[in-house]
Design an enzyme around this catalytic site. Structure first.
Site: not given
Ligand code: NAD
Length: 705
Positions: A98, A144, A147, A167
């Site tokens: 991210a 991300g 994901e 994360e």
């Protein structure tokens, strides 16, 4: 990989049948879509969506790229291609995670949750497409990015792909439905381990775990996509295993084990994220819908919390330390003088990082030992025998100092003795090539003193590595009044190029890190004098968040080195400095030097400190006695302009001394706590224990007071 080979063979056989030909999406520029994507439809009705975010070297997940992905999905729903491939056009990988800028400074958990819910709806729509969706992944696929890959129906990896959820290192867990998707795709215990540790899986391991459906080579990608679209690639999904382990009784039994293991590494009050993740799975692992809802809420709470905000701050601090302007020419050849503890490791590290290195010592046996140590390092840090051989080829033992005249940078690492260093520097200066930089790794001698022996002191800088070189990320780059900015810039660039973090400081006793650390270590010795057990002292610092208490740290650094640095600081500083306990000097004389001699304050068995489990818990006030002298020394370094600003101090103490990262650095912590309060506490401690606690003037004049 036998099965994979079979699948590949089958794909080859199918190639003509499905008629994909030699399609290579990354060769095709495609049509721009928004600012982040390009797309094109191949002759077989498969759409290739290529992520190529502008102005960055690595793709990141942010609102814009997700919104555009949403539009691509909407368009495909109408156009109905035969298949959709998501790929990155960036050389270095798929998606690096991210974009942390979007979380910097956020305070409203509700707002974050609402925004993330919108993002979830996009990945949900991707997953719900009736058209086969395939993520083709090379390089890193993190956070991300993973994901998004998990929301695709199939994942094809190239051999260099790596997958992970880092994360947790930022005080977070996945927030784009990764917690629910990963625990349903692969064995949930494996999934939880990945998320709790942040450890990556490389392509082979990811295939074995069922995270990817195929590992292949670039030239087979088009054929592999064809096989998926034709329904000929079996899924590696571990649905049965996942359902079994996600079953409530197993979750209830496994969660406490995970919690216990996690608590052995970190404390929930410092790092809440892994504990929140375990709770999320324990309570809601049986229901993907509920798990994703709770994931959002938990993520919102964590990202607005102090720990994560401080860790994000550190992430950007590190980026800033690395991203100095590269004005100076790169160093290609480094010559190291002194093949002892430091010189040998500096030389090996530089060779590992691609530089040509000559290593000199007056003793051939030191050079032989250095070569052996370098071999071990290369064995650990390289991925192939070719890389190992190449690194070894770059490192040459140089008994006669033939490298001096060829090197762009010379690093002196002989014993800490001013006369010896002056003599060696004067000798080197005569033979070094014009424009080369002369550096010393001294940990305590002022550069001005060494420079007195030189005709051109402007070429001299300090490049202060910490021990062990391969582990400690920080390197202090030390300038003095006579140093040429060009030489300092070259040194800083060299440090970044060998993958270390430079902290630029001015020449002063102990520079920055040792100056700040020593009052903390010495206060711990004075506490020992007050009959407080070493375990209790260490526990006080660990409860504050230090990775290791000061007593164990002193053993780790070496008590002889601590003694030398402490003596030097006592002699050179104008501020009151603690007297060294006489027993400490005796201890060093008797050979109790810490971990390296098997005994210091603790006894070491198999390299591990033997600690008593029955020591009393620390008084909460104990932490201030240890930490405040460190903060006060950092403040003095700012007052005396040893460091230019608080960011330099925070970065140096976190990456050079392990200062509790979740607190954002010593000066950030001081700012949060309030300078006036720090000053008042120091004054109180000075009243109780003496002038060594006298507050530095910095606490009066700075904005946070
Ligand atoms: P060391 O004693 O382990 O190694 C010094 C090496 O220099 C020896 O191999 C010795 O043979 C060689 N040497 C001595 N005179 C020489 C000469 N005239 N020509 C060529 N080689 C010569 O020392 P070290 O611990 O590696 O420390 C080196 C420097 O690094 C010191 O300035 C020290 O303050 C600094 N430093 C040490 C540490 C640490 O933890 N050891 C950490 C940071 C900085």
């Amino acid at each position: 990989m036998d099965k994979a080979t079979d699948v590949l063979k089958a794909i080859h056989a199918d190639r003509l049948e499905i008629g994909l030909g030699a399609l290579n999406a990354s060769d095709s520029p495609g049509t721009a879509f928004g600012t982040c994507w390009r797309w094109h439809r191949d002759g077989h009705g498969v759409e290739w969506w290529l992520l190529d975010m502008p102005d960055v070297s690595a793709n990141l997940v942010n609102e814009k790229m997700l919104a555009e992905l949403g539009q691509l999905i909407a368009r495909a729903t109408g156009d109905r291609p035969r298949g959709i491939v998501i790929r990155s056009s960036k050389r270095n990988g798929f998606i690096a995670g991210a974009d942390l800028n979007q979380f910097r400074g956020v305070t409203d958990a509700g707002k974050v949750t609402a925004k993330l819910a919108e993002a979830h709806s996009i990945t949900d729509r991707l997953e719900a497409l009736k058209i086969p969706t395939i993520a083709v992944i090379h390089g890193f696929c993190l956070g991300g990015g993973l994901e998004i890959a998990l929301a695709c129906h199939t994942r094809i990896a190239l051999a260099n792909a790596s997958f992970g959820f880092p994360e947790v290192q930022l005080g977070l867990h996945p927030g784009l439905d990764g917690t629910a998707r990963l625990t349903r795709l692969i064995d949930p215990l494996d999934a939880m381990t990945m998320m709790l540790t942040g450890r990556r899986k490389f392509a082979k391991a990811a295939y074995a775990a069922g995270l990817v459906d195929l590992v292949t080579q670039e030239r087979h990608v088009a054929a592999a996509v064809g096989a998926v679209v034709a329904g000929k690639l079996p899924s590696r999904r571990r649905a049965n295993r996942a359902a079994l382990v996600n079953f409530a009784p197993i979750r209830l039994a496994m969660a406490p084990v995970m919690r216990k293991r996690t608590a052995e590494r970190v404390r929930p009050e410092h790092y809440p994220a892994p504990f929140a993740l375990i709770e999320l799975w324990r309570k809601y692992g049986g229901s993907p819908v509920e798990m994703r809802r709770r994931e959002l809420e938990s993520f919102g709470r964590l990202v607005t919390g102090e720990t994560t905000q401080n860790l994000i701050r550190i992430f950007f601090l590190r980026e800033a330390m690395k991203s100095m302007e590269r004005k100076a020419d790169p160093v290609r050849h480094v010559h190291v003088v002194g093949a002892g503890t430091m010189g040998a490791d500096i030389a090996a590290w530089c060779a590992l990082k691609g530089l040509t290195v000559t290593l000199a010592d007056m003793k051939p046996e030191a050079l032989a030992k250095a070569a052996e140590r370098a071999g071990k390092l290369f064995g650990k840090e390289t991925h192939s025998s070719i890389e190992r051989r190449d690194a070894a080829d770059r490192l040459t033992a140089d008994l006669r100092g033939a490298g001096v005249g060829k090197a762009d940078l010379i690093i002196e690492a002989v014993p800490e003795n001013l006369e010896l260093k002056q003599k060696i520097h004067a000798g080197l200066e005569v033979h070094m090539k014009p424009g080369a930089v002369l550096a010393t790794n001294t940990s305590s001698i002022r550069l001005e003193e060494i420079g007195k022996a030189l005709k051109s002191p402007e070429n001299l800088v300090g490049i202060h590595f910490f021990n062990p070189v391969a582990k400690m990320q920080l390197v202090e780059v030390i300038r003095h009044d006579a140093a040429a900015p060009k030489a300092v810039a070259a040194a800083a660039r060299f440090v970044v190029d060998i993958d270390r973090l430079p902290a630029q400081v001015h020449s002063a006793p102990g520079f920055l890190v040792n100056r700040a650390l020593m009052p903390y270590l010495l206060e711990a010795l004075l506490l020992l004098d007050e009959k407080i057990p070493p375990e209790t002292i260490d526990a006080a610092a660990e409860a504050f968040g230090m990775p290791m208490g000061p007593i164990e740290l002193a053993d780790e650094v070496g008590l002889d080195i601590c003694l030398d640095v402490a003596r030097m600081l006592k002699q050179s500083l104008s501020q009151p400095f603690p007297d060294l306990p006489a027993w400490f000097e005796h201890k060093v004389k008797s050979g109790e030097l810490g971990r390296k001699s098997g005994k210091g304050f603790y006894r070491y068995v198999d390299g591990k400190a033997r600690k008593s489990a029955s020591s009393p818990a620390p008084d909460p006030a104990l932490a201030d006695r240890l930490i405040l002298p460190l903060l006060n020394a950092c403040a003095a370094c700012l007052t005396e302009k040893v460091a230019a600003d608080t960011n330099v101090v925070d970065g140096a103490l976190i990456f050079g001394a392990g200062f509790a990262p979740f607190r954002g650095g010593p000066m950030h912590y001081a700012k949060r706590r309030g300078h006036a309060e720090i000053k008042a506490t120091l004054e109180r401690l000075a009243g109780q224990y003496g002038p060594r606690f006298r507050p530095d003037p910095y606490w009066d004049g700075s904005p946070a007071s």
